[in-house]
Scaffold this motif. Sequence first.
Motif, PDB file in Angstrom:
ATOM      1  N   LEU A 214       0.857  -1.203  -0.092  1.00 37.16           N
ATOM      2  CA  LEU A 214      -0.156  -0.150  -0.154  1.00 37.16           C
ATOM      3  C   LEU A 214       0.914   1.403   0.053  1.00 37.16           C
ATOM      4  O   LEU A 214       1.854   1.286   0.941  1.00 37.16           O
ATOM      5  CB  LEU A 214      -0.889   0.161   1.175  1.00 37.16           C
ATOM      6  CG  LEU A 214      -1.904   1.073   1.416  1.00 37.16           C
ATOM      7  CD1 LEU A 214      -2.863   0.623   0.286  1.00 37.16           C
ATOM      8  CD2 LEU A 214      -2.598   1.028   2.728  1.00 37.16           C
ATOM      9  N   TRP A 217       1.465   7.213   1.389  1.00 40.16           N
ATOM     10  CA  TRP A 217       0.451   8.230   1.673  1.00 40.16           C
ATOM     11  C   TRP A 217      -0.950   8.013   2.003  1.00 40.16           C
ATOM     12  O   TRP A 217      -1.775   8.373   2.729  1.00 40.16           O
ATOM     13  CB  TRP A 217       0.456   9.226   0.468  1.00 40.16           C
ATOM     14  CG  TRP A 217      -0.160   8.884  -0.919  1.00 40.16           C
ATOM     15  CD1 TRP A 217       0.567   8.168  -1.599  1.00 40.16           C
ATOM     16  CD2 TRP A 217      -1.432   8.624  -1.293  1.00 40.16           C
ATOM     17  NE1 TRP A 217      -0.508   7.809  -2.808  1.00 40.16           N
ATOM     18  CE2 TRP A 217      -1.525   8.123  -2.534  1.00 40.16           C
ATOM     19  CE3 TRP A 217      -2.590   9.237  -0.878  1.00 40.16           C
ATOM     20  CZ2 TRP A 217      -2.577   8.078  -3.230  1.00 40.16           C
ATOM     21  CZ3 TRP A 217      -3.700   9.093  -1.460  1.00 40.16           C
ATOM     22  CH2 TRP A 217      -3.862   8.450  -2.812  1.00 40.16           C
ATOM     23  N   LYS A 218      -1.504   6.372   1.358  1.00 38.55           N
ATOM     24  CA  LYS A 218      -2.604   6.011   1.686  1.00 38.55           C
ATOM     25  C   LYS A 218      -2.754   5.532   2.765  1.00 38.55           C
ATOM     26  O   LYS A 218      -3.526   5.701   3.750  1.00 38.55           O
ATOM     27  CB  LYS A 218      -3.223   4.976   0.383  1.00 38.55           C
ATOM     28  CG  LYS A 218      -3.601   5.574  -0.759  1.00 38.55           C
ATOM     29  CD  LYS A 218      -3.818   4.521  -1.731  1.00 38.55           C
ATOM     30  CE  LYS A 218      -4.234   4.830  -3.229  1.00 38.55           C
ATOM     31  NZ  LYS A 218      -4.597   3.675  -4.094  1.00 38.55           N
ATOM     32  N   VAL A 221      -2.990   8.561   5.392  1.00 42.05           N
ATOM     33  CA  VAL A 221      -4.463   8.879   5.224  1.00 42.05           C
ATOM     34  C   VAL A 221      -5.467   8.103   6.119  1.00 42.05           C
ATOM     35  O   VAL A 221      -6.531   8.609   6.829  1.00 42.05           O
ATOM     36  CB  VAL A 221      -4.911   9.404   3.810  1.00 42.05           C
ATOM     37  CG1 VAL A 221      -6.421  10.050   3.770  1.00 42.05           C
ATOM     38  CG2 VAL A 221      -4.241  10.387   3.278  1.00 42.05           C
ATOM     39  N   GLN A 222      -5.245   6.829   5.901  1.00 42.00           N
ATOM     40  CA  GLN A 222      -6.070   6.004   6.790  1.00 42.00           C
ATOM     41  C   GLN A 222      -5.894   5.662   8.276  1.00 42.00           C
ATOM     42  O   GLN A 222      -7.020   5.352   8.963  1.00 42.00           O
ATOM     43  CB  GLN A 222      -5.994   4.613   6.011  1.00 42.00           C
ATOM     44  CG  GLN A 222      -6.546   4.393   4.684  1.00 42.00           C
ATOM     45  CD  GLN A 222      -6.227   3.086   4.060  1.00 42.00           C
ATOM     46  OE1 GLN A 222      -5.765   2.122   4.549  1.00 42.00           O
ATOM     47  NE2 GLN A 222      -6.550   2.858   2.843  1.00 42.00           N
TER      48      GLN A 222
END
Length: 454
Positions: A214, A217-218, A221-222
């Motif tokens: 993954l 940055w994702k 954010v999560q």
Amino acid sequence: MKKVLYRHLFSKVLGLTLLLFSTSFYAQEEAAATTDAATEQTAEAVGGDPVKGKQLFNQNCAACHALDRKMTGPALANVETRLAEDEGLDKEWIYAWVKNSPGVISSGDAYANKIYDEYNQAAMTPFPTLSNEDIDDILAYTAAPPPAPAATTATAPAGESAGPSSGISNDMILGALALVFGLLVIMLILVNKTLRRIAEANGVVLEKEKEKRLPIWKAFVQNQFLVLVSVVFLLLASAYFAYGYLMQVGVDQGYAPVQPIHYSHKIHAGDNGIECKYCHSSARVSKHSGIPSLNVCMNCHKSIYEYTGNPEGPSAEDLANGYTNEFYTGEIKKLYKAVGWDEENQSYTGETQPVEWVRIHNLPDFAYFNHSQHVSVAGVECQTCHGPVEEMEIMYQHAPLTMGWCINCHRETNVKVQGNEYYEAIHEELSKKYGVEELTAAMMGGLECGKCHY
């Protein structure tokens, strides 16, 4: 038999080096002998000692006279010979003039009155304590030829010192280290290639299949907790830096502007020991310390027309910054141009130019500060606020001059009450109130708003 290479070449180089050294040595000896012979011939001709004469000249004559140029008085190089050939005056006239020039003028002597009128009727200080022998020594010094420059060796490159060399320079050491580092890099590359070949020969698989991950940055954010902590941190950091920036508005600590005439406090206040209040005289009696007028500079620089520097010569730091004797002499010429001083005729032309000095220390208009209250009454040294001025080549703002800085000084500084009748009564009452022997400025109302703010 093994042949020794470059044996004759080494002998030639050694012989050439010895030849150059001996030539330089004998040239210096010859120049020194020539100078000594000329000095002895001068001493025999005029009947005086030039060495003693130089000391007497510097003590009694140098303030108004130079050897090769007009100052307050005429140039004195070969003065005895010139007076004898041009005016027909003998040494007895010189004795009388040096010991009692006003008397010679009042006697009606034609040449004495001519010189008196030519130099704006500036009376020469009589020297009755000088003996005829002392005057002979001074005349010997004025007649002595300038010393011949010493011969320089042809093998010394410009800019190199004559001191012994360490043999290995820093550039050679850095070059050797860079070479070693390069060899290590090449060896590591070769070792890496060799190991890869051995692994391939033995069927070892080096590369692994890349797993899908993954993006970072994702993942960030999560994670809501990580986002919250980051936002709070950024807000606090922004507030901290914004507060620090706003608190520095109007604070010019370290400000060192370039002035139209370079003035070295290190030379004037440091090397020459000139008191601060000689130039900034209004600091004793006024709110402002004041900018010295140029006539204060000319009190000294009418006679000091060039900078000869310290006896040990300029430092390496000064040379690196371009602060040579010629540089300082050029700044003196700027002063002459500003005041309209004619060096040749030793008079003012009347054509002046204002010097646009750049202000360094500047308090806000709503802050009141009185120099005389601090300098004369409190006895505060100039360096307390302005720093080590006697060490500053370029003047700069040493202290922040903020409200907090001033308040801390009032809290820590004891008031000088000894010998000041104004403080006797209030000192006695406040000492009882606070139960102390020494009173700070804060205890005597130094923190009241009205003391510094209108």
